[in-house]
Write a protein that holds these residues in place. Structure first.
Motif, PDB file in Angstrom:
ATOM      1  N   UNK A 134       0.789  -1.344  -0.035  1.00  0.00           N
ATOM      2  CA  UNK A 134      -0.012   0.022   0.121  1.00  0.00           C
ATOM      3  C   UNK A 134       0.713   1.116   0.122  1.00  0.00           C
ATOM      4  N   UNK A 135       1.842   1.291   0.801  1.00  0.00           N
ATOM      5  CA  UNK A 135       2.651   2.720   1.104  1.00  0.00           C
ATOM      6  C   UNK A 135       3.768   2.644  -0.163  1.00  0.00           C
ATOM      7  N   UNK A 136       3.770   1.854  -1.155  1.00  0.00           N
ATOM      8  CA  UNK A 136       4.405   1.973  -2.288  1.00  0.00           C
ATOM      9  C   UNK A 136       3.521   2.051  -3.461  1.00  0.00           C
ATOM     10  N   UNK A 137       2.447   2.512  -3.091  1.00  0.00           N
ATOM     11  CA  UNK A 137       1.465   2.495  -4.276  1.00  0.00           C
ATOM     12  C   UNK A 137       0.398   3.497  -4.031  1.00  0.00           C
ATOM     13  N   UNK A 138      -0.815   3.077  -3.582  1.00  0.00           N
ATOM     14  CA  UNK A 138      -2.209   4.042  -3.520  1.00  0.00           C
ATOM     15  C   UNK A 138      -2.525   4.762  -2.119  1.00  0.00           C
ATOM     16  N   UNK A 139      -1.470   4.636  -1.304  1.00  0.00           N
ATOM     17  CA  UNK A 139      -1.556   5.106   0.085  1.00  0.00           C
ATOM     18  C   UNK A 139      -2.107   6.681   0.140  1.00  0.00           C
ATOM     19  N   UNK A 140      -1.585   7.633  -0.673  1.00  0.00           N
ATOM     20  CA  UNK A 140      -2.108   9.098  -0.828  1.00  0.00           C
ATOM     21  C   UNK A 140      -3.716   8.944  -1.061  1.00  0.00           C
ATOM     22  N   UNK A 141      -4.010   8.125  -1.882  1.00  0.00           N
ATOM     23  CA  UNK A 141      -5.379   8.179  -2.358  1.00  0.00           C
ATOM     24  C   UNK A 141      -6.445   7.569  -1.353  1.00  0.00           C
ATOM     25  N   UNK A 142      -6.027   6.836  -0.434  1.00  0.00           N
ATOM     26  CA  UNK A 142      -6.664   6.299   0.669  1.00  0.00           C
ATOM     27  C   UNK A 142      -6.855   7.327   1.820  1.00  0.00           C
ATOM     28  N   UNK A 143      -5.749   8.071   1.812  1.00  0.00           N
ATOM     29  CA  UNK A 143      -5.523   9.033   2.831  1.00  0.00           C
ATOM     30  C   UNK A 143      -6.502  10.101   2.506  1.00  0.00           C
ATOM     31  N   UNK A 144      -6.486  10.509   1.257  1.00  0.00           N
ATOM     32  CA  UNK A 144      -7.446  11.517   0.737  1.00  0.00           C
ATOM     33  C   UNK A 144      -8.746  11.126   1.109  1.00  0.00           C
ATOM     34  N   UNK A 145      -9.198   9.918   0.767  1.00  0.00           N
ATOM     35  CA  UNK A 145     -10.433   9.260   0.817  1.00  0.00           C
ATOM     36  C   UNK A 145     -10.807   9.547   2.300  1.00  0.00           C
ATOM     37  N   UNK A 298      -2.478   9.420 -10.791  1.00  0.00           N
ATOM     38  CA  UNK A 298      -2.131   7.926 -10.246  1.00  0.00           C
ATOM     39  C   UNK A 298      -0.831   7.846  -9.869  1.00  0.00           C
ATOM     40  N   UNK A 299      -0.051   6.840 -10.217  1.00  0.00           N
ATOM     41  CA  UNK A 299       1.360   6.546  -9.621  1.00  0.00           C
ATOM     42  C   UNK A 299       2.206   7.748  -9.527  1.00  0.00           C
ATOM     43  N   UNK A 300       2.300   8.313 -10.863  1.00  0.00           N
ATOM     44  CA  UNK A 300       3.142   9.480 -10.835  1.00  0.00           C
ATOM     45  C   UNK A 300       3.030  10.667 -10.007  1.00  0.00           C
ATOM     46  N   UNK A 301       1.570  10.905  -9.421  1.00  0.00           N
ATOM     47  CA  UNK A 301       1.344  11.979  -8.555  1.00  0.00           C
ATOM     48  C   UNK A 301       1.267  11.308  -7.186  1.00  0.00           C
ATOM     49  N   UNK A 302       1.019  10.075  -6.845  1.00  0.00           N
ATOM     50  CA  UNK A 302       1.224   9.796  -5.510  1.00  0.00           C
ATOM     51  C   UNK A 302       2.555   9.258  -5.032  1.00  0.00           C
ATOM     52  N   UNK A 303       3.319   8.541  -5.733  1.00  0.00           N
ATOM     53  CA  UNK A 303       4.721   8.155  -5.022  1.00  0.00           C
ATOM     54  C   UNK A 303       5.654   8.950  -5.191  1.00  0.00           C
ATOM     55  N   UNK A 304       5.543  10.176  -4.775  1.00  0.00           N
ATOM     56  CA  UNK A 304       6.434  11.201  -4.874  1.00  0.00           C
ATOM     57  C   UNK A 304       6.754  11.962  -3.674  1.00  0.00           C
ATOM     58  N   UNK A 305       7.597  13.106  -3.520  1.00  0.00           N
ATOM     59  CA  UNK A 305       7.647  13.693  -2.327  1.00  0.00           C
ATOM     60  C   UNK A 305       6.408  14.581  -1.848  1.00  0.00           C
TER      61      UNK A 305
END
Length: 764
Positions: A134-145, A298-305
């Motif tokens: 999760x934390x190498x992928x979609x976690x920022x989306x889940x946090x925003x949800x 998606x990935x490019x916007x979520x797995x970054x600083x």
């Protein structure tokens, strides 16, 4: 399995494509798209054809393997279960429950049995040291949800089938078949979008497969997406384009958003992003003025600083232009098994920061620590140090940052067990491997990806092949281990009621629970003659009980809920078995504010967590753009992470594990097309062939994710023959997005140099 055509869902990515598998003489003769599948309409990608390769793979393990001084040896299942349960229990008793760590890989979410059985297994372990992909992928989306809508898995999905404009940033659905947007045949849906006069705009540091199909493409510097999105948000307020539509009545804190974006005029962010300020304003105007439009990242916007802020801003831009819960915009699914409502009923909406990791103080999310903390927690002595580790369908050596350090950590464990059917780069460090059946030997239902589909559908797939008498499903493995651990914790035996419960669970399996969830869900079995009697009681509960009373939630999990009165009814496991192609449950429909789970029933536009991180973004704005070469990943339609490279038909042809580099950078660094280059960072160094192309912007190099199979001690012959290099060997594990804890996989700085050929080295 009988000869003939058998229908099921491909489980190899998120798209849920229907496949028609022909069986002759007990063997797979062909794999084709199921033209009668109501979701995919006959579309499949190259991965689906390789289902037979994965099933027939001679390297696939079928019996438990235990490491000995003389190498690996097979074990009987009972002995293996006892061995694992006793070792885990011993370490837990001696060092504490947190001395055991777990990692769950991506394939688990494609497997309803593993998901259901994983819960009692984790409960039996009792450890807080839990990790996943999760934390190498979609976690920022889940946090925003969680922060904005009140529930971590309430994902808003692009309603692409009705959009007139799609702006795609940091995503490549032509290769991924959608991600957090289950969308079979994206190419076909894109053609339909254009046929109705719509357009696709792509923003990315690389001209991706999706970008080549776009009407408009813009390069953006890695890690600067949040500034670009802030520039668009600033434009909405500056040009009086904010229009929340219906969301105006069920959202709050718009003024805080207005203040937050004041410093980020397009002219101020252009230098960092590489996007012309005029284009930033045009993008904002088009999103605001196109009635049916959607912004998707998606990935490019979520797995970054700035993955947390960027994901929040993507949601905000959709909301402030009236695109949330609107046809053609971002909408919410109504799946047959509603995990959002089920989670809310049990009080599990999600949480962050209830505790922090022992070594670096990173926040947990949903009970899991960031994957970048795994090596620290294993290597660092002290109370709570991980001494035993369990991996379930995961390969973190290749899929998590700093794979070399992860290997060092696994080598020093007291005990390790892997539930996996490959001896791969991670499981080779295990003391014992417990191989489950292959996917074609078990039933299949998509609990997760039906929550993210661009259309409401349901489909159940029967096992295609009967497993051997000596085989075990992954859910059976996890339940058996959990049962034995619970017995050991209770002194060797359980009470009669508990014992009977475990035996019933193991006998009935996950499909029985799936049937209950289907029958009591929004499309479930009608109550027939009882409905006139039960409906008034349901209405009374809704009228007199507090909003958050459990009984109110219980009625909302049944077909009796008036919100679902217009939905088709009668869904059950038996009903799905009668429809092997699947059932179409209809398009996405507006569902807010009823679907929200925030305390006040409103969308939180300005969560404090993001506002508190804005000073960091402002410091970036005020600084000079970072120099050096920026590293990004990429994906190919024939690959998915690290676990599909042992199929010859998926890896054949020209090597796809290359370092893409712009001609101007290649010329400056002396890089020759097809020759090896060395990529170095603080984490380590890899050698990889260069691919010179104008498809990446200057200052950027792109390396695909999931390769690096050349490690000793594995038994994947095809993968080892096409080993490639692991991007994660040069990605640092000490760089994360502080808001979400997500690994920074895109935008880390690396050094590139030409590697001398053997002839050049000899001459030197």
């Amino acid at each position: 399995m009988d000869n003939g055509i058998h229908y099921r869902t491909c489980h190899l990515c998120e798209a849920m494509c229907g496949v028609a598998i022909e069986v002759k003489d007990g063997q797979i003769a062909s794999v084709k798209g199921d033209a009668d599948d109501p979701f995919s309409h006959g579309h499949i990608c190259p991965k689906a054809v390789a289902l037979q390769d994965l099933h027939n793979d001679p390297d696939r393990l079928t019996r438990p393997l235990r490491r000995t001084a003389d190498g690996w040896e097979e074990m009987e299942w009972d002995a293996a279960f006892d061995f694992v349960a006793e070792r885990l229990y011993q370490i837990r008793r001696e060092y504490g429950r947190n001395a055991v760590g777990t990692y769950q890989g991506n394939p688990n979410v494609h497997n309803h049995g593993a998901m259901i059985a994983g819960l009692p297994f984790l409960r039996a372990l009792g450890t807080q040291n839990r990790f996943s992909a999760t934390s190498n992928d979609q976690l920022p989306h889940m946090l925003a949800n969680l922060e904005m809508f009140g529930h971590q898995v309430l994902f808003p999905i692009p309603d692409i089938d009705h959009s007139e404009l799609m702006i795609c940033i940091g995503a490549n659905p032509m290769a991924s078949n959608g991600s957090l947007m289950s969308v079979p045949d994206f190419r076909g849906r894109l053609k339909a979008l254009k046929a109705r006069g719509g357009q696709l705009v792509v923003i990315d540091p690389r001209r991706t497969e999706t970008a080549r199909e776009a009407d408009e493409f813009h390069f953006v510097r890695p890690g600067s997406d949040a500034l670009l999105l802030m520039g668009m948000l600033h434009t909405l307020f500056d040009e009086d384009l904010v229009n929340l539509g219906a969301a105006e009545h069920w959202s709050r804190d718009l003024d805080l958003v207005r203040l937050a974006c004041l410093p980020y005029a397009p002219e101020a962010v252009a230098g960092h992003t590489g996007v012309d300020p005029t284009q930033i304003r045009i993008l904002a105007r088009r999103l605001a003025t196109t009635q049916r439009a959607v912004l998707y990242g998606r990935i490019g916007t979520s797995t970054q600083s700035f993955g947390g802020i960027a994901t929040w801003l993507i949601y905000l831009l959709n909301i402030l232009t009236g695109k949330l819960d609107a046809t053609g915009g971002l909408m919410f699914t109504q799946p047959a098994v509603d995990l959002v409502a089920l989670g809310a009923l049990s009080g599990q909406r999600g949480h962050i920061g209830r505790r922090h990791s022992r070594v670096k103080g990173l926040p947990e999310f949903g009970g899991e620590y960031p994957a970048s903390a795994m090596a620290d927690e294993i290597l660092t002595p002290g109370d709570g140090q991980i001494r035993a580790f369990v991996t379930i369908a995961g390969n973190p050596v290749l899929s998590s940052p700093n794979g070399t350090r992860m290997e060092q950590a696994l080598e020093q464990l007291d005990f390790m067990v892997s539930v996996d059917y490959y001896l791969n780069e991670t499981t080779r460090h295990a003391d014992i491997i417990l191989p489950p059946t292959h996917a074609l030997e078990r039933s299949h239902y998509d609990l997760i990806f039906n929550m993210m589909a661009v259309r409401n559908v349901a489909k159940f797939s029967e096992p295609l092949f009967q497993p051997s008498a000596n085989a075990r499903h992954d859910w059976q493995i996890l339940l058996e281990l959990a049962h034995r651990l619970e017995r050991l914790k209770k002194g060797g035996r359980l009470g009669l009621r508990q014992e009977l419960g475990w035996q019933a669970f193991k006998r009935l399996g996950p499909d029985a629970l799936l049937d209950v969830a289907l029958r009591t869900g929004p499309y479930g079995q009608p109550v027939g003659r009882l409905q006139p009697l039960l409906q008034p009681a349901t209405d009374l509960i809704e009228a007199i009980l507090p909003q958050r009373h459990p009984l109110r939630h219980l009625t909302r999990l049944s077909p009796l809920d008036r919100r679902w009165q217009d939905l088709p009814k009668g869904l059950s496991l038996a009903a799905l078995r009668e429809q092997p192609h699947g059932i179409d449950l209809g398009p996405l429909q507006p569902s807010l504010p009823d679907r929200l789970h925030t305390r006040d029933g409103k969308v939180n536009l300005a969560p404090r967590r993001y506002l508190d991180d804005l000073p960091r973004l402002y410091r970036m704005l005020m600084s000079s753009p970072e120099g050096g070469m920026q590293l990004i990943g990429r994906r190919h339609v024939r690959s998915n992470n690290s676990w599909m490279h042992n199929s010859q038909r998926l890896v054949k042809g020209k090597s796809r594990c290359t370092m893409m580099i712009h001609p101007s950078d290649a010329d400056r660094l002396g890089i020759v097309d097809g020759h090896e280059a060395e990529v170095t960072s603080v984490a380590g160094s890899i050698v990889i062939p260069a691919e010179i192309t104008e498809d990446v912007m200057p200052g950027v190099v792109s390396i695909p994710h999931g390769w690096g199979h050349g490690r000793a001690g594995t038994s994947q012959r095809v993968a080892n023959a096409h080993a490639g290099a692991s991007i994660n060997d040069v990605i640092r594990d000490d760089q994360i997005d502080p808001v979400s804890g997500t690994s920074i996989l895109n935008g880390q700085t690396v050094q590139i140099r030409a590697r001398q050929s053997e002839q050049d080295r000899q001459r030197a």
